[in-house]
Design a protein around this motif. Structure first.
Motif, PDB file in Angstrom:
ATOM      1  N   ARG A  60       0.839  -1.202   0.000  1.00  0.00           N
ATOM      2  CA  ARG A  60       0.000   0.000   0.000  1.00  0.00           C
ATOM      3  C   ARG A  60       0.875   1.253   0.000  1.00  0.00           C
ATOM      4  NH1 ARG A  60      -2.859  -2.454   4.756  1.00  0.00           N
ATOM      5  NH2 ARG A  60      -1.539  -1.041   5.950  1.00  0.00           N
ATOM      6  N   PHE A  61       0.317   2.344  -0.540  1.00  0.00           N
ATOM      7  CA  PHE A  61       0.940   3.644  -0.330  1.00  0.00           C
ATOM      8  C   PHE A  61       0.078   4.439   0.650  1.00  0.00           C
ATOM      9  CE2 PHE A  61      -1.925   4.742  -3.858  1.00  0.00           C
ATOM     10  CZ  PHE A  61      -2.444   5.965  -3.441  1.00  0.00           C
ATOM     11  N   GLU A  62       0.743   5.192   1.504  1.00  0.00           N
ATOM     12  CA  GLU A  62       0.073   6.031   2.499  1.00  0.00           C
ATOM     13  C   GLU A  62       0.645   7.438   2.381  1.00  0.00           C
ATOM     14  OE1 GLU A  62       0.540   4.157   6.312  1.00  0.00           O
ATOM     15  OE2 GLU A  62      -0.308   2.253   5.628  1.00  0.00           O
ATOM     16  N   GLY A  63      -0.124   8.366   1.818  1.00  0.00           N
ATOM     17  CA  GLY A  63       0.332   9.731   1.622  1.00  0.00           C
ATOM     18  C   GLY A  63       0.369  10.500   2.938  1.00  0.00           C
ATOM     19  N   GLU A  64       1.443  11.264   3.149  1.00  0.00           N
ATOM     20  CA  GLU A  64       1.613  11.941   4.433  1.00  0.00           C
ATOM     21  C   GLU A  64       2.252  13.328   4.278  1.00  0.00           C
ATOM     22  OE1 GLU A  64       3.057   9.565   7.607  1.00  0.00           O
ATOM     23  OE2 GLU A  64       2.356   7.677   6.720  1.00  0.00           O
ATOM     24  N   SER A 168       3.883  12.508   9.397  1.00  0.00           N
ATOM     25  CA  SER A 168       2.894  12.815  10.438  1.00  0.00           C
ATOM     26  C   SER A 168       1.651  11.935  10.443  1.00  0.00           C
ATOM     27  CB  SER A 168       2.478  14.285  10.330  1.00  0.00           C
ATOM     28  OG  SER A 168       1.820  14.543   9.096  1.00  0.00           O
ATOM     29  N   GLY A 169       1.650  10.879   9.646  1.00  0.00           N
ATOM     30  CA  GLY A 169       0.501   9.980   9.631  1.00  0.00           C
ATOM     31  C   GLY A 169      -0.306  10.130   8.355  1.00  0.00           C
ATOM     32  N   THR A 170      -1.102   9.120   8.066  1.00  0.00           N
ATOM     33  CA  THR A 170      -1.862   9.118   6.817  1.00  0.00           C
ATOM     34  C   THR A 170      -3.361   9.182   7.076  1.00  0.00           C
ATOM     35  OG1 THR A 170      -2.015   8.042   4.643  1.00  0.00           O
ATOM     36  CG2 THR A 170      -2.132   6.595   6.565  1.00  0.00           C
ATOM     37  N   PRO A 171      -4.103   9.928   6.251  1.00  0.00           N
ATOM     38  CA  PRO A 171      -5.562   9.923   6.357  1.00  0.00           C
ATOM     39  C   PRO A 171      -6.150   8.708   5.658  1.00  0.00           C
ATOM     40  CG  PRO A 171      -4.891  11.379   4.592  1.00  0.00           C
ATOM     41  CD  PRO A 171      -3.621  10.860   5.225  1.00  0.00           C
ATOM     42  N   LYS A 172      -7.473   8.599   5.675  1.00  0.00           N
ATOM     43  CA  LYS A 172      -8.119   7.462   5.022  1.00  0.00           C
ATOM     44  C   LYS A 172      -7.843   7.486   3.517  1.00  0.00           C
ATOM     45  CE  LYS A 172     -12.617   9.517   3.945  1.00  0.00           C
ATOM     46  NZ  LYS A 172     -14.073   9.373   4.063  1.00  0.00           N
ATOM     47  N   GLY A 173      -7.998   6.318   2.919  1.00  0.00           N
ATOM     48  CA  GLY A 173      -7.827   6.215   1.477  1.00  0.00           C
ATOM     49  C   GLY A 173      -6.591   5.450   1.052  1.00  0.00           C
ATOM     50  N   VAL A 174      -5.897   4.808   1.995  1.00  0.00           N
ATOM     51  CA  VAL A 174      -4.715   4.027   1.619  1.00  0.00           C
ATOM     52  C   VAL A 174      -5.139   2.876   0.712  1.00  0.00           C
ATOM     53  CG1 VAL A 174      -3.566   4.647   3.768  1.00  0.00           C
ATOM     54  CG2 VAL A 174      -4.789   2.494   3.634  1.00  0.00           C
ATOM     55  N   THR A 175      -4.279   2.577  -0.255  1.00  0.00           N
ATOM     56  CA  THR A 175      -4.624   1.524  -1.200  1.00  0.00           C
ATOM     57  C   THR A 175      -3.353   1.010  -1.864  1.00  0.00           C
ATOM     58  OG1 THR A 175      -6.098   0.945  -3.047  1.00  0.00           O
ATOM     59  CG2 THR A 175      -4.967   3.055  -3.196  1.00  0.00           C
ATOM     60  N   THR A 176      -3.488  -0.094  -2.589  1.00  0.00           N
ATOM     61  CA  THR A 176      -2.353  -0.655  -3.319  1.00  0.00           C
ATOM     62  C   THR A 176      -2.175   0.092  -4.646  1.00  0.00           C
ATOM     63  OG1 THR A 176      -3.790  -2.327  -4.294  1.00  0.00           O
ATOM     64  CG2 THR A 176      -2.622  -2.918  -2.270  1.00  0.00           C
ATOM     65  N   TYR A 177      -1.068  -0.177  -5.305  1.00  0.00           N
ATOM     66  CA  TYR A 177      -0.780   0.460  -6.591  1.00  0.00           C
ATOM     67  C   TYR A 177      -0.045  -0.538  -7.488  1.00  0.00           C
ATOM     68  CZ  TYR A 177       3.960   0.921  -4.783  1.00  0.00           C
ATOM     69  OH  TYR A 177       5.209   0.644  -4.271  1.00  0.00           O
ATOM     70  N   GLN A 178       0.006  -0.209  -8.770  1.00  0.00           N
ATOM     71  CA  GLN A 178       0.642  -1.077  -9.763  1.00  0.00           C
ATOM     72  C   GLN A 178       1.674  -0.282 -10.563  1.00  0.00           C
ATOM     73  OE1 GLN A 178      -0.118  -4.355  -9.836  1.00  0.00           O
ATOM     74  NE2 GLN A 178      -1.641  -4.028  -8.213  1.00  0.00           N
ATOM     75  N   LYS A 179       2.520  -0.994 -11.300  1.00  0.00           N
ATOM     76  CA  LYS A 179       3.447  -0.310 -12.189  1.00  0.00           C
ATOM     77  C   LYS A 179       2.671   0.562 -13.172  1.00  0.00           C
ATOM     78  CE  LYS A 179       7.356  -3.533 -12.232  1.00  0.00           C
ATOM     79  NZ  LYS A 179       8.190  -4.439 -13.072  1.00  0.00           N
ATOM     80  N   GLY A 180       3.162   1.770 -13.386  1.00  0.00           N
ATOM     81  CA  GLY A 180       2.511   2.685 -14.306  1.00  0.00           C
ATOM     82  C   GLY A 180       1.501   3.605 -13.655  1.00  0.00           C
ATOM     83  N   ASP A 181       1.091   3.306 -12.425  1.00  0.00           N
ATOM     84  CA  ASP A 181       0.162   4.193 -11.726  1.00  0.00           C
ATOM     85  C   ASP A 181       0.823   5.544 -11.449  1.00  0.00           C
ATOM     86  OD1 ASP A 181      -1.885   2.381 -11.705  1.00  0.00           O
ATOM     87  OD2 ASP A 181      -1.661   1.801  -9.611  1.00  0.00           O
ATOM     88  N   LEU A 182       0.010   6.589 -11.470  1.00  0.00           N
ATOM     89  CA  LEU A 182       0.496   7.945 -11.202  1.00  0.00           C
ATOM     90  C   LEU A 182      -0.113   8.455  -9.910  1.00  0.00           C
ATOM     91  CD1 LEU A 182       2.102  10.434 -12.214  1.00  0.00           C
ATOM     92  CD2 LEU A 182      -0.032  11.213 -13.292  1.00  0.00           C
ATOM     93  N   ILE A 183       0.735   8.786  -8.971  1.00  0.00           N
ATOM     94  CA  ILE A 183       0.304   9.363  -7.696  1.00  0.00           C
ATOM     95  C   ILE A 183       0.751  10.827  -7.662  1.00  0.00           C
ATOM     96  CG2 ILE A 183       0.505   9.252  -5.184  1.00  0.00           C
ATOM     97  CD1 ILE A 183       1.113   6.244  -5.508  1.00  0.00           C
TER      98      ILE A 183
END
Length: 202
Positions: A60-64, A168-183
């Motif tokens: 998973r990626f967790e944006g922070e 500082s921690g991540t809000p809701k919405g964490v999810t997996t990702y694949q090659k080629g995905d753009l974050i």
């Protein structure tokens, strides 16, 4: 040693201190309990990277919102992805074991550049998009523990060196990702866009 860019210069963090379970809705989405005390864990310098790599299917990626420390205080602000091997973490949690194998592996702290922090911390806002769809949203008010509280707690047992980074921690919405995905991520302060960064999964 791996480095980040802060206002055009390279800075080497000795460690990345991460806050777990700092947003109520994220706690609930993973069926966790609200902790009685602040949850803190470290990533080593070898976790630092500016490139998002595909790790495995359940990662998973967790944006922070991230803070760079100088003189024991917040000096810079940036964005980071806390990469997590979900299956490994679930096993470790069930066994009551530390999380490092799931969250502190090499390349698990994907970091943007940092800009100088100037403004009202209470106005900070972050948005993260996955392939053009809004995935995560964070504000100061949504944090259980505010940035200064985090610093104060860390200092009760650990020294923050110049260049160290706090995730500082991540809000809701964490999810997996694949090659080629753009974050894509953007951070605002005082209603002004101060940072934006995009990562394409390699």
């Amino acid at each position: 040693m791996r480095s980040v860019v802060y206002e055009g210069r390279e800075v080497i963090p000795s460690k990345i201190v991460c806050v777990g379970r700092n947003y109520v809705e994220h706690i609930f989405e993973l069926d966790n309990e609200i902790p009685e005390n602040m949850v803190l864990f470290n990533k080593s310098n070898s976790a630092v990277t500016d490139t998002l790599h595909f790790i495995q299917s359940d990662c998973r990626f967790e944006g922070e919102i991230c803070f760079l420390i100088e003189g024991g205080e917040i000096s810079g602000i940036g964005f980071g992805l806390d990469l997590t091997k979900a299956g490994v973490q679930n096993y470790l949690k069930q066994k009551g074991l530390p999380w490092e194998r799931a969250k502190a592996f090499d390349g698990s702290a994907v970091l943007s550049h940092f800009v100088q922090f100037r403004g009202n911390m209470e106005s900070v806002e972050m948005k993260v998009w996955l392939n053009g769809t809004l995935q995560q949203y964070a504000t100061y008010d949504l944090m259980i523990y505010k940035p200064q509280q985090i610093i104060d707690e860390i200092k009760t047992f650990m020294t923050l060196e110049d260049g160290d980074i706090i995730m500082s921690g991540t809000p809701k919405g964490v999810t997996t990702y694949q090659k080629g995905d753009l974050i894509e991520a953007k951070i605002w302060l005082d209603d002004k866009l101060i940072l934006e960064r995009a990562f394409s999964a390699q």
